[in-house]
Design an enzyme around this catalytic site. Sequence first.
Site, PDB file in Angstrom:
ATOM      1  N   SER A 187      12.725  32.178 -18.022  1.00 10.49           N
ATOM      2  CA  SER A 187      12.691  32.909 -19.124  1.00 10.49           C
ATOM      3  C   SER A 187      11.640  34.245 -19.005  1.00 10.49           C
ATOM      4  O   SER A 187      11.703  35.061 -19.720  1.00 10.49           O
ATOM      5  CB  SER A 187      12.432  32.164 -20.479  1.00 10.49           C
ATOM      6  N   HIS A 215      18.164  28.907 -21.260  1.00  8.54           N
ATOM      7  CA  HIS A 215      18.351  30.676 -21.206  1.00  8.54           C
ATOM      8  C   HIS A 215      19.908  30.818 -20.568  1.00  8.54           C
ATOM      9  O   HIS A 215      19.854  32.059 -20.191  1.00  8.54           O
ATOM     10  CB  HIS A 215      17.212  31.166 -20.608  1.00  8.54           C
ATOM     11  N   LYS A 246      18.978  27.902 -28.893  1.00  4.41           N
ATOM     12  CA  LYS A 246      18.592  29.393 -28.400  1.00  4.41           C
ATOM     13  C   LYS A 246      20.144  30.045 -28.922  1.00  4.41           C
ATOM     14  O   LYS A 246      20.533  30.045 -29.981  1.00  4.41           O
ATOM     15  CB  LYS A 246      18.257  29.487 -27.188  1.00  4.41           C
TER      16      LYS A 246
HETATM   17  C1  LIG Z   1      13.256  26.663 -24.780  1.00  7.97           C
HETATM   18  C2  LIG Z   1      13.232  25.775 -23.455  1.00  7.97           C
HETATM   19  C3  LIG Z   1      13.164  24.298 -23.761  1.00  7.97           C
HETATM   20  C4  LIG Z   1      12.838  23.696 -25.008  1.00  7.97           C
HETATM   21  O1  LIG Z   1      14.070  23.861 -25.639  1.00  7.97           O
HETATM   22  P1  LIG Z   1      13.967  23.232 -27.241  1.00  7.97           P
HETATM   23  O2  LIG Z   1      15.548  22.743 -27.792  1.00  7.97           O
HETATM   24  O3  LIG Z   1      13.452  24.243 -28.197  1.00  7.97           O
HETATM   25  O4  LIG Z   1      13.042  22.009 -27.232  1.00  7.97           O
HETATM   26  C5  LIG Z   1      13.417  23.637 -22.497  1.00  7.97           C
HETATM   27  N1  LIG Z   1      13.638  24.146 -21.277  1.00  7.97           N
HETATM   28  C6  LIG Z   1      13.602  25.431 -21.110  1.00  7.97           C
HETATM   29  C7  LIG Z   1      13.838  26.217 -19.871  1.00  7.97           C
HETATM   30  C8  LIG Z   1      13.507  26.218 -22.279  1.00  7.97           C
HETATM   31  O5  LIG Z   1      13.459  27.650 -22.086  1.00  7.97           O
END
Ligand SMILES: *Cc1c(COP(=O)(O)O)cnc(C)c1O
Length: 404
Positions: A187, A215, A246
Amino acid sequence: MSDQAKSDFFNGLQQNLDQLREQGLYKPERVLSSRQGAEVVGQDGRKLINMCANNYLGLSGQEWVAQASIAATEKYGYGLSSVRFICGTQTVHKQLEQAISKFLGTEDTILYAAAFDANGGVFEPLFDENDAIISDALNHASIIDGIRLCKAARFRYAHNDMADLEAQLQAAAGKRHKLIVTDGVFSMDGTIAQLDKICDLADKYGALVMIDECHASGFMGATGRGTHEHHNVMGRIDIITGTLGKALGGAMGGFTSARKEVIDMLRQKSRPYLFSNTLAPSIAGASLAVLERLSASTELRDRLHENTAYFRKEIERIGFTIKPGTHPVVPVMLFDAPVAQKFAARMYELGVLLSGFFYPVVPMGQARVRVQLSAAHTREQLDTVLKAFEQAGRELGLLPTQAQ
Ligand SMILES: *Cc1c(COP(=O)(O)O)cnc(C)c1O
């Protein structure tokens, strides 16, 4: 504790907090008074175009998603007051697990309260001291923590470096099972993992492959299935973790998707699953509606990629340097940390919300502001943002003062 011991503790915390502030590492929270979306309202009532949410498909604030969650609440209630295996599984949870499996092209799926929990609970039940986990150096914090909780030998390969991955696979040769794990998309830079090469190396050395699709799920690949679709390796990835927080709606929740034996074992042994409450039915119901929509049409995914291509082309035309790529994460490189901070602050004044990153979050001399495109952004909003970039760039001496 004596009063003195207590005050030593609290004073110590305050000193550490002060130090974070002095180093510019203290993270204040931005308070919004509106829904999440392409445009948000700050606490002060100002409207801002939001360029820093993981709201890739623009679903977070969408009325139909909210309505789907309300419908699920009406039918299934507010919550379960139970872990899954006691009395916390409803039909909507099973339906969502099936829908995720179908969407990703896997056999089965297990839900978690967050992707952080999915990653925290995936390694320890499946691998032990006889095994090896080979991890990209820039993998997400939750992967790093999950690996720490597991007894397998740890190997780390230089970020996105296939020669080093091969060297680490060779170093792990004596181990029983080997697992390569990588973010599907990183990200910070929008870098897409080279899954085609990773799968070839996995085949050569008899390793399994796991990707974290936080992502990517919902918009990478021709029909949005993820990085495995993007790289044409669907069916060659053994374990996929991802988030519902997300692109897939933005509330919260996570999952692990894999062969049925893997998921079955996780249901038996994965600690964040066994010892933490069921995902709220409102989220399960809304996520199901989102997956139905994304399976029926690539419209949102297509709009996101059009917005991304447009923004990437125009920001370069104005004269900014970006990390090349195709992902909706667009790092606009400013290199200098104070410049990045000033730039983000000026953009805020100009009505654009974005975040600046500098050392130690990114390497020294690589300070940047990170833009994240959304399917919800209109062309007009993107043009407003581009104009603000141009203005702030001129004012801070990053672009020629008058380019007419
Ligand atoms: C945002 C993210 C997470 C965590 O996700 P949540 O559901 O908010 O706990 C895990 N791995 C990656 C690569 C992320 O970008």
